[in-house]
Design a protein around this motif. Structure first.
Motif, mmCIF file in Angstrom:
data_model
loop_
_atom_site.group_PDB
_atom_site.id
_atom_site.type_symbol
_atom_site.label_atom_id
_atom_site.label_comp_id
_atom_site.label_asym_id
_atom_site.label_seq_id
_atom_site.Cartn_x
_atom_site.Cartn_y
_atom_site.Cartn_z
ATOM 1 N N GLY A 176 4.236 5.114 -4.552
ATOM 2 C CA GLY A 176 3.809 5.926 -5.697
ATOM 3 C C GLY A 176 4.924 6.745 -6.305
ATOM 4 N N THR A 206 2.869 12.721 -5.569
ATOM 5 C CA THR A 206 2.609 11.828 -4.441
ATOM 6 C C THR A 206 3.522 12.094 -3.245
ATOM 7 O OG1 THR A 206 4.006 10.276 -5.622
ATOM 8 C CG2 THR A 206 1.646 9.945 -5.799
ATOM 9 N N LYS A 260 -0.923 7.886 -3.617
ATOM 10 C CA LYS A 260 -1.177 7.731 -5.060
ATOM 11 C C LYS A 260 -2.607 7.256 -5.311
ATOM 12 C CE LYS A 260 0.485 3.014 -5.684
ATOM 13 N NZ LYS A 260 1.066 2.046 -6.580
#
Ligand code: G1P
Length: 293
Positions: free
Chosen positions: A14, A21, A26
Motif C-alpha cells: 500500500g 498505510t 491498505k
C-alpha cells in the motif's frame, strides 16, 4: 463442479497511500464507512462463494480482527439499543474466512499459489482488493455464469484508454461471442504502445485448478514478480481461457484519485446521504470555480 472458494490476495504494502498505510493495512482504508476489503467480501458472498482465503502478510492483523466477532463492541451496542449499528458490525454469517500468510512479496502469482492447498482440485475465484465493481448482478457471479456455460477459466476484462494499457494485464482477443472473447494471448503490463488491445484484466478471475501446477514453476515476469497473467498465458496454450467484458462500473481504489472517486460514488449510492453529498459537491465545485476568477 461449482465455484465455491475464493482467494483474496491482500499482502501488498500500500505504498501509494503512505503515511496512512504505515501502521494500517491498505485493505482497511474506509470507503464511506466500510473498509475496501469488505466490499470485495460482500461481492464474493453475493456470488455464492462459501469459503474465502485471504492471503495476508506482515502488519495485516486488523483484517482478521475486522472479520471476527467483536464481543465487547456487540454487547455494548446491544445494551444501548443501537441495533442498526449492531447489524452492521456483525461478521458476515454465510461465509467462512480463512487466512494464510505470503511470506515473501513475490507478486500476485505467488500470492495465489500460497493458497494452493486450500483450493485442492476445484475451480476457484480470485478477487483483487484494488478493484471494486458495482453492478446489478455481482461481477463475480457474471463470471461464474460464464464458467458454468464453458467449463473453462474466465477472466473479467474492461476497455481502458490506450494510455493506461501499460498498467494492466491485457488480452489479445481472437474471437468474440457477445461479451465473451476467445483469447490469443495474455500480456502483463505491455510497454506503452505495445498493447495488443485495450481490453484490460480487472481483478476478477475464475480459474481451473491446473493453474496451481503452472504457478509451481512460473518464473519472474513484469516488474521481477511472479505474475498470475503469465501462468494464465501458459494455461491458455493447453486449455482455452476466456475474457469476459463484465457489466457494471469498476473503481480503482488502489490509486489516490480512484479512491476519491469511489468514495464519492459510494456515498451517492446511499439513500441516507445522497442529497447532502450532492449539494456538498456542488458547493465545493462552485467555490473552486469562483476562486479561479
Ligand atoms: C494486477 C494484475 C493485472 C491486472 C490488475 C488489475 O496488477 O497483475 O494483470 O490488470 O491487477 O487491477 P497490479 O495492479 O497488482 O499491479
Amino acid at each position: 463442479m461449482n465455484v465455491k472458494k475464493a482467494i483474496i490476495p491482500a499482502a501488498g504494502l500500500g505504498t501509494r497511500f503512505l503515511p496512512a498505510t504505515k501502521a494500517m493495512p491498505k485493505e482497511m482504508l474506509p470507503i464511506v464507512d466500510k473498509p475496501t476489503i469488505q466490499y470485495i467480501v460482500e461481492e464474493a458472498i453475493a456470488s455464492g462463494i462459501e469459503d474465502i482465503i485471504i492471503v495476508t502478510g506482515k502488519g495485516k492483523r486488523a483484517i482478521e480482527d475486522h472479520f471476527d466477532h467483536a464481543f465487547e463492541l456487540e454487547d455494548n451496542l446491544y445494551k444501548k439499543g443501537k441495533l442498526d449499528l449492531l447489524e452492521r458490525v456483525k461478521r458476515p454469517g454465510s461465509v467462512d474466512i480463512h487466512y494464510i500468510r505470503q511470506k515473501e512479496p513475490k507478486g500476485l502469482g505467488h500470492a495465489v499459489w500460497c493458497a494452493r492447498k486450500f483450493i485442492g482440485n476445484e475451480p476457484f475465484a480470485v478477487l483483487l482488493g484494488d478493484d471494486i465493481v458495482r453492478s446489478d448482478e455481482p461481477c463475480l457471479k457474471q463470471l461464474i455464469n460464464q464458467y458454468e456455460e464453458t467449463d473453462a477459466s474466465i477472466i473479467g476484462v474492461k476497455q481502458v484508454p490506450e494510455e493506461e494499457t501499460s498498467r494492466y494485464g491485457i488480452i489479445s482477443p481472437k474471437d468474440q461471442n457477445g461479451r465473451r472473447y476467445q483469447v490469443e494471448h495474455f500480456v502483463e503490463k505491455p510497454a506503452p504502445g505495445e498493447a495488443p488491445s485495450r481490453l484490460a484484466i480487472m481483478g476478477r478471475y475464475i480459474l481451473t485448478p491446473e493453474i496451481m501446477e503452472l504457478l509451481d514453476n512460473q518464473g519472474e515476469g513484469a516488474g521481477g514478480e511472479i505474475q498470475l497473467t503469465d501462468a494464465i498465458e501458459r494455461l491458455n496454450a493447453t486449455k482455452p481461457v476466456y475474457g469476459y467484458e463484465f457489466e457494471g462500473d469498476r473503481y480503482d481504489v488502489g490509486d489516490q484519485l480512484g479512491f476519491i472517486k469511489t468514495t464519492i460514488a459510494m456515498a451517492l449510492e446511499r439513500s441516507d446521504m445522497h442529497d447532502d453529498v450532492l449539494s456538498a459537491i456542488y458547493e465545493i465545485v462552485e467555490n473552486a470555480e469562483a476562486s479561479k476568477h
